[in-house]
Design a protein around this motif. Structure first.
Motif, PDB file in Angstrom:
ATOM      1  N   HIS A 140       0.863  -1.174   0.000  1.00 10.20           N
ATOM      2  CA  HIS A 140       0.000   0.000   0.000  1.00 10.20           C
ATOM      3  C   HIS A 140       0.896   1.219   0.000  1.00 10.20           C
ATOM      4  O   HIS A 140       1.834   1.306   0.793  1.00 10.20           O
ATOM      5  N   ARG A 141       0.610   2.176  -0.858  1.00 15.30           N
ATOM      6  CA  ARG A 141       1.324   3.436  -0.759  1.00 15.30           C
ATOM      7  C   ARG A 141       0.532   4.334   0.178  1.00 15.30           C
ATOM      8  O   ARG A 141      -0.691   4.438   0.057  1.00 15.30           O
ATOM      9  N   VAL A 142       1.223   4.992   1.110  1.00 10.80           N
ATOM     10  CA  VAL A 142       0.533   5.829   2.086  1.00 10.80           C
ATOM     11  C   VAL A 142       0.497   7.292   1.642  1.00 10.80           C
ATOM     12  O   VAL A 142      -0.494   7.982   1.852  1.00 10.80           O
ATOM     13  N   ASP A 143       1.560   7.764   0.991  1.00 12.74           N
ATOM     14  CA  ASP A 143       1.641   9.205   0.680  1.00 12.74           C
ATOM     15  C   ASP A 143       0.895   9.547  -0.606  1.00 12.74           C
ATOM     16  O   ASP A 143       1.468  10.010  -1.576  1.00 12.74           O
ATOM     17  N   LEU A 294       6.159   6.162   0.676  1.00 13.62           N
ATOM     18  CA  LEU A 294       5.955   5.546   1.979  1.00 13.62           C
ATOM     19  C   LEU A 294       5.108   4.294   1.802  1.00 13.62           C
ATOM     20  O   LEU A 294       4.008   4.367   1.272  1.00 13.62           O
ATOM     21  N   TYR A 295       5.658   3.164   2.227  1.00 16.58           N
ATOM     22  CA  TYR A 295       4.916   1.926   2.005  1.00 16.58           C
ATOM     23  C   TYR A 295       4.355   1.346   3.305  1.00 16.58           C
ATOM     24  O   TYR A 295       4.881   1.577   4.388  1.00 16.58           O
ATOM     25  N   ASN A 296       3.283   0.617   3.132  1.00 20.45           N
ATOM     26  CA  ASN A 296       2.655  -0.140   4.209  1.00 20.45           C
ATOM     27  C   ASN A 296       2.416  -1.526   3.627  1.00 20.45           C
ATOM     28  O   ASN A 296       1.577  -1.687   2.749  1.00 20.45           O
ATOM     29  N   PRO A 370       9.608   3.140   4.969  1.00 15.74           N
ATOM     30  CA  PRO A 370       8.500   2.528   5.699  1.00 15.74           C
ATOM     31  C   PRO A 370       7.609   3.589   6.333  1.00 15.74           C
ATOM     32  O   PRO A 370       8.090   4.607   6.839  1.00 15.74           O
ATOM     33  N   SER A 371       6.298   3.358   6.317  1.00 13.55           N
ATOM     34  CA  SER A 371       5.364   4.288   6.939  1.00 13.55           C
ATOM     35  C   SER A 371       5.410   4.122   8.450  1.00 13.55           C
ATOM     36  O   SER A 371       5.240   3.019   8.958  1.00 13.55           O
ATOM     37  N   TYR A 372       5.643   5.231   9.161  1.00 17.23           N
ATOM     38  CA  TYR A 372       5.646   5.114  10.627  1.00 17.23           C
ATOM     39  C   TYR A 372       4.215   5.007  11.165  1.00 17.23           C
ATOM     40  O   TYR A 372       3.934   4.273  12.101  1.00 17.23           O
ATOM     41  N   ALA A 373       3.277   5.738  10.518  1.00 19.08           N
ATOM     42  CA  ALA A 373       1.906   5.796  11.033  1.00 19.08           C
ATOM     43  C   ALA A 373       1.210   4.444  10.927  1.00 19.08           C
ATOM     44  O   ALA A 373       0.240   4.187  11.632  1.00 19.08           O
ATOM     45  N   HIS A 374       1.684   3.590  10.033  1.00 21.11           N
ATOM     46  CA  HIS A 374       1.013   2.310   9.844  1.00 21.11           C
ATOM     47  C   HIS A 374       1.871   1.154  10.317  1.00 21.11           C
ATOM     48  O   HIS A 374       1.786   0.039   9.801  1.00 21.11           O
ATOM     49  N   GLY A 375       2.731   1.452  11.302  1.00 17.18           N
ATOM     50  CA  GLY A 375       3.445   0.382  11.989  1.00 17.18           C
ATOM     51  C   GLY A 375       4.496  -0.313  11.170  1.00 17.18           C
ATOM     52  O   GLY A 375       4.744  -1.500  11.377  1.00 17.18           O
ATOM     53  N   MET A 376       5.130   0.402  10.204  1.00 16.39           N
ATOM     54  CA  MET A 376       6.168  -0.244   9.413  1.00 16.39           C
ATOM     55  C   MET A 376       7.572   0.169   9.845  1.00 16.39           C
ATOM     56  O   MET A 376       8.552  -0.452   9.468  1.00 16.39           O
TER      57      MET A 376
END
Lengths: 415, 290
Positions: A140-143, A294-296, A370-376
């Motif tokens: 998943h791309r977050v940005d 940013l990936y999740n 890695p996305s910080y908001a999604h626990g990566m």
């Protein structure tokens, strides 16, 4: 006895006989994909597994973004009866590995050449020390920034490529009486916006230092103050009623023309598509201002299990998850893109193409983060501490300097 | 033989539940205390490291907010529920018609779970859907009631919903208390021509002291353990403005994999409960012995 019942009974008997003759691969899979599209995506895996002669025991635990599932997992592990595979991601995989309960699936990974087909930073999450212990299912791309095409056209606005452009566009929209940014005031959504701003304002290196390495110098820097300044600006573009709103309701606001933009990962695309909207015509997608990706990544971690049939099931499962056909079908259903880079994307939409192209480019350029908001990026306690500060700042009139000070304290306190 | 039975049957009957309580209440309290002294994260670890988790807890601004909220919520919730409950009980006590129906109406909110109460009030207080939107729809464009989304005021919306839920129950307690006061004394006072207000303040209410204490204890423990109401009404937000110790503990234990931190916050919550309950138990037991 009706014919149906008789066939059912005899086939059950046949299955039992077959099971006695040669124990087929078995897998018990713990996951929290229980909503419509997600359940459909899991069913794909289930069917493939069954078609290879495997016996799948489904263990879905609904609710709480996986909190309930993690509690169930804890109980199972503590009682010495771990499931075969568990939906786990990011540093949580390493955390469980440190508890000494994960299995080695390197034989499958080496045979299939995972190292060649997965982007290096994503492969890193699937490895515990030097062994492979998890299998990725998607990226998943977050940005992402989503926009209502009609509103942008009517107000003569292009998709913004810098935060200044975004601010200018938002001012213009606000003057025209349109809510510029649809946002849901839940802590994780605040965090999602925050990390895209960190990436956009500070750049990939700064993101890495601040939110992955938790480097004090980066956390206290002027850039971080500027990040919080931009967050304060964004707060002004959100309607007054945003508090506690679910993300999909915010997406609906963009869809219905009540707001122009939303900053949210590509699961928002699923909402647009489900409502019959067409990317590029009804809604627009672009990466948030700035470089990087940013990936999740959703993945399944493999736990230590006893018994040849279960080990065989685990290996078959790992093989299928990273296999090209599952990666394609699953991600078409879920709205994300395949984790492996060699899957043909002909059936995917334009947003997915953009995502895949950017992922490859960022992976080569070292800005696949890695996305910080999604626990990566961080352990739960650390990312939670940062999110507390972000949401406290966003929901009050705290100054950016105070927020930075609070951020440093919170990070130090979470170690 | 029958003597022996008479002496031992109660013990034998009580023994299993005693053991169960010993293990599952006191045993787990001890376990939590142990975990709160370790560096446990995802799974419990058992090497004692001292009071680090308590240091972290008291350094966390979010915990400060949670404790402040508990203080504001607890005080106002108990005071308003008691005052309102008492007022309704006194009014209902005036031998009015349809008392039974009114009593049921007031008591009814107690039949709902806090989740339902929270969800219903969430809609009513939501500025875009509820009260504010309705009043504006009537033409009062300047009307504003946005406490639910205002970080400084959101905790008061939790109080509104909690008071709505609990004051009927307090009313029932007080009404029973009022009815149990000796009617002879009241009649004697009425014969002496003492005004009703003074009868209440000087005779009836003082004789209801135990009821006040019971109501206080029930409301206090409702306040300290309240969790579902906040989750349904505000989800702890805006930001973490309406966090309470119970929601803090839940977040640490189940969302963040920070068991040690959750255990230390649980211990502090328990101490708060003890601070209230122990004096109560003490006064109860002492009066029995006298």
């Amino acid at each position: 006895m009706t014919i149906f019942k008789r066939t059912a009974a005899s086939s059950a008997l046949a299955l039992l006989a077959a099971g006695a003759a040669l124990a087929g691969p078995e897998a018990e899979v713990l996951h929290w994909w229980t909503s419509g599209g997600e359940a459909k995506s899991v069913a794909v895996l289930q069917e493939e597994f069954a078609s290879k002669g495997g016996e799948w025991t489904d263990m879905p635990v609904a609710g709480g973004g996986g909190d309930a599932a993690m509690t169930a997992l804890r109980a199972r592990v503590l009682s010495g009866n771990a499931p075969t595979a568990v939906q786990l991601k990011g540093p949580a995989i390493q955390e469980w590995y440190q508890e000494g309960v994960l299995a080695d699936i390197s034989s499958v990974a080496d045979a299939q050449g995972w190292a060649e087909v997965l982007p290096a930073s994503i492969a890193g999450h699937m490895k515990c020390d030097d062994i492979w212990c998890a299998a990725p299912v998607n990226v998943h791309r977050v940005d992402w920034i989503w926009a209502n095409a009609e509103i942008l056209a009517a107000n003569d606005i292009e998709m913004p490529t810098s935060w200044d452009e975004f601010n200018a566009a938002a001012e213009k929209l606000q003057a025209a009486g349109i809510t510029p940014l649809a946002h849901g005031g839940q802590a994780w959504q605040d965090a999602t916006v925050f990390e895209t701003v960190v990436l956009g304002v500070g750049g990939p290196d700064f993101y890495q230092k601040a939110l992955v390495d938790l480097d004090d110098e980066a956390l206290t820097s002027d850039t971080m103050v500027a990040v919080f300044d931009q967050m304060r600006t964004l707060r002004g573009y959100v309607d007054d009623n945003f508090s506690g709103r679910d993300w999909n309701l915010a997406t609906a606001m963009v869809m219905n023309g009540e707001a122009a933009f939303q900053i949210m990962g590509d699961w928002a695309k699923g909402e647009f598509l489900a409502a019959g909207k067409v990317p590029g015509e009804d809604f627009l997608c672009a990466s948030t201002p700035g470089d990087g990706f940013l990936y999740n990544v959703d993945s399944f971690a493999m736990f230590d299990v006893d018994g040849d049939d279960k080990v065989a099931g685990q290996k078959l499962l790992a093989e299928l998850i990273v296999g090209p056909s599952f990666q394609k079908v699953f991600n078409l259903n879920k709205g994300s893109i395949p984790a492996r880079t060699d899957v043909a994307l002909d059936d995917f939409d334009t947003c997915a193409h953009l995502s895949a192209d950017d992922m490859t480019a960022s992976s080569d350029g070292g800005s696949l983060l890695p996305s910080y908001a999604h626990g990566m990026a961080l352990f739960g306690a650390q990312s939670g501490a940062i999110t507390d500060v972000v949401t406290a700042h966003f929901n009050s009139d705290m100054s950016s300097e105070d927020a930075v000070q609070m951020l440093v304290n919170a990070v130090a306190n979470s170690r | 033989m029958s003597d022996w039975l008479e002496r031992h049957v109660p013990k034998m009957v009580l023994a299993p539940s005693f053991v169960v309580v010993l293990i599952f209440v006191y045993g787990f309290i001890a376990w939590t205390a142990w975990v709160s002294l370790t560096r446990s994260r995802l799974l419990p670890r058992y090497e004692i490291e001292g009071f680090i988790q308590y240091d972290r807890l008291f350094a966390a601004p979010r915990w400060d907010t949670a404790m402040n909220n508990l203080f504001i919520f607890g005080t106002l919730f108990i005071l308003i529920s008691m005052a309102l409950g008492l007022l309704i009980a006194i009014l209902l006590d005036q031998k009015i018609r349809a008392e039974g129906a009114l009593r049921t109406i007031y008591l009814y909110p107690m039949a709902l779970s806090m989740i339902v109460t929270g969800t219903a009030w969430k809609w009513m207080l939501n500025p875009g859907l509820g009260l504010e939107a309705v009043v504006r729809g009537w033409g009062f464009e300047g009307f504003s009631f946005n406490w639910l989304v205002d970080p400084n005021m959101a905790i008061y919306t939790v109080i509104i919903a909690a008071v709505w839920q609990a004051s009927g129950f307090v009313m029932a307690l007080f009404l029973a208390g009022l009815r149990s006061v000796d009617q002879e004394i009241i009649k004697a006072a009425q014969v002496d021509g003492i005004p009703t207000a003074r009868i209440y303040s000087a005779i009836i209410l003082p004789s209801m002291a135990p009821i006040f204490l019971s109501a206080f204890i029930v409301l206090a423990h409702l306040a300290i353990k309240s969790f579902d109401l906040v989750i349904a009404l505000t989800g702890g937000g805006p930001g973490y403005a309406t966090d309470l110790p119970a929601t803090y503990m839940y977040a640490m234990a189940f969302s963040r994999g920070d068991l040690g931190q959750a255990a230390s916050s649980a211990m502090i919550m328990m101490m708060v409960v003890f601070a209230i309950v122990v004096p109560y138990l003490y006064s109860e037991l002492r009066s029995k012995n006298d």
